[in-house]
Enzyme design. Structure first.
Site, PDB file in Angstrom:
ATOM      1  N   GLU A   1       0.851 -12.629   4.988  1.00  0.00           N
ATOM      2  CA  GLU A   1       1.862 -12.000   4.117  1.00  0.00           C
ATOM      3  C   GLU A   1       3.185 -11.846   4.850  1.00  0.00           C
ATOM      4  OE1 GLU A   1      -0.981  -9.333   1.152  1.00  0.00           O
ATOM      5  OE2 GLU A   1      -0.317  -8.470   3.034  1.00  0.00           O
TER       6      GLU A   1
ATOM      7  N   LYS B   1       1.457  -2.550   4.527  1.00  0.00           N
ATOM      8  CA  LYS B   1       0.683  -3.580   3.837  1.00  0.00           C
ATOM      9  C   LYS B   1      -0.569  -3.889   4.664  1.00  0.00           C
ATOM     10  CE  LYS B   1       2.395  -7.194   1.918  1.00  0.00           C
ATOM     11  NZ  LYS B   1       1.409  -6.988   0.830  1.00  0.00           N
TER      12      LYS B   1
ATOM     13  N   ASP C   1       0.827  -1.204   0.000  1.00  0.00           N
ATOM     14  CA  ASP C   1       0.000   0.000   0.000  1.00  0.00           C
ATOM     15  C   ASP C   1       0.863   1.257   0.000  1.00  0.00           C
ATOM     16  OD1 ASP C   1      -2.606  -1.345   0.185  1.00  0.00           O
ATOM     17  OD2 ASP C   1      -1.773  -2.077   2.067  1.00  0.00           O
TER      18      ASP C   1
HETATM   19  O1  LIG Z   1      -1.164  -5.864   1.567  1.00  0.00           O
HETATM   20  C1  LIG Z   1      -1.949  -6.233   0.733  1.00  0.00           C
HETATM   21  C2  LIG Z   1      -3.071  -7.124   1.038  1.00  0.00           C
HETATM   22  O2  LIG Z   1      -3.150  -7.399   2.406  1.00  0.00           O
HETATM   23  C3  LIG Z   1      -1.780  -5.792  -0.683  1.00  0.00           C
HETATM   24  O3  LIG Z   1      -0.556  -6.222  -1.149  1.00  0.00           O
HETATM   25  C4  LIG Z   1      -1.871  -4.299  -0.752  1.00  0.00           C
HETATM   26  O4  LIG Z   1      -3.110  -3.895  -0.187  1.00  0.00           O
HETATM   27  C5  LIG Z   1      -1.751  -3.786  -2.179  1.00  0.00           C
HETATM   28  O5  LIG Z   1      -2.848  -4.232  -2.922  1.00  0.00           O
HETATM   29  P1  LIG Z   1      -3.047  -3.830  -4.437  1.00  0.00           P
HETATM   30  O6  LIG Z   1      -2.002  -4.541  -5.227  1.00  0.00           O
HETATM   31  O7  LIG Z   1      -4.456  -4.274  -4.750  1.00  0.00           O
HETATM   32  O8  LIG Z   1      -2.909  -2.330  -4.539  1.00  0.00           O
END
Ligand SMILES: O=C(CO)[C@H](O)[C@H](O)COP(=O)(O)O
Length: 251
Positions: free
Chosen positions: A115, A106, A96
């Protein structure tokens, strides 16, 4: 290091995510054991990996969420667990926010706990993202904190105390589910926990805040990934930028 994008300036965000995923796929070799991230960017990676598997590439993956497990299965990527194998070569995951030290926020998709477990079990973590995720200071994106529902009031007070000690403050909100039959209900993670999102604005010392949050009993995990990412592949209108972490993982 900069690489030229074939798509030029008029690419949309989804194309940028796919380009970042495709660049990360170049790091994958036959026989590798891979951590498979969660989110829209990681989903592109899983799809592209599936195409390579169909063409004969031999890899095995550990998914970081039930959503990714379903995607990987649909794409024909063989899966395993961290109980069956002893390490992962690379985890490829989105983020994020990413700062210049490759510290991350994240958990926007709610998969931060798995993760982080998967990234920590990997020799390398490659973060893939469109370049809007690159920030000078972490914190504009609300920091996800995964909590145990029991005793949430006490946990929230302990989190507020940790914020004050680390020089940050901001509103906290228990995450709600969006869409589907769970719309408006509390969002429940794959581990059965809740998420509190903290709107902090700026996190001056993310490593200190990460330690303080980790010390709170009701906090299962938080979305600050400190020293885990080895490199970031950022796709933008000008091309793809690959940023390597200055210190190798583990130092
Ligand atoms: O941490 C995460 C999920 O828990 C994702 O990697 C993060 O939110 C980014 O998502 P996106 O690729 O849809 O922008």
């Amino acid at each position: 290091m900069f690489e030229t994008s074939e798509a030029g300036a008029n690419v949309n965000m989804d194309q940028l995510k796919r380009q970042a995923a495709a660049r990360a796929l170049e790091e994958v070799r036959d026989g590798m054991q891979l951590g498979l991230g969660t989110g829209s960017t990681a989903k592109h990676f899983v799809e592209l990996l599936g195409e390579r598997v169909a063409a004969g590439l031999k890899v095995i993956g550990v998914p970081t969420s039930e959503a990714t497990r379903l995607d990987a299965t649909r794409c024909g990527v063989p899966l395993t667990t961290l109980d069956e194998i002893d390490h992962l070569d690379i985890t490829i995951d989105g983020a994020d926010e990413i700062d210049a030290e490759l510290n991350l926020i994240k958990g926007g998709g709610g998969a931060l706990l798995r993760e982080k477990i998967v990234a920590a079990a990997s020799d390398r973590m490659i973060v893939i993202a469109d370049d809007t995720k690159w920030v000078p200071t972490l914190g504009k994106f609300p920091l996800p904190i995964e909590v145990i529902p029991f005793g949430l009031g006490a946990t929230r007070r302990a989190i507020e105390k940790a914020f004050a000690e680390c020089g940050v403050s901001g509103q906290m909100a228990v995450r709600k589910a969006k869409g589907g039959d769970k719309d408006g209900h509390v969002f429940v993670t794959d581990g059965g926990h809740w998420i509190v999102d903290a709107q902090l604005g700026q996190i001056g010392d993310p490593a200190r805040l990460a330690s303080a949050l980790s010390a709170i009993p009701g906090v299962v995990e938080h979305g600050l990934f400190i020293g885990l990412a080895s490199s970031a592949v950022l796709a933008g209108g000008e091309g793809i930028r690959v940023i390597e972490r200055r210190k190798p993982k583990g130092d």
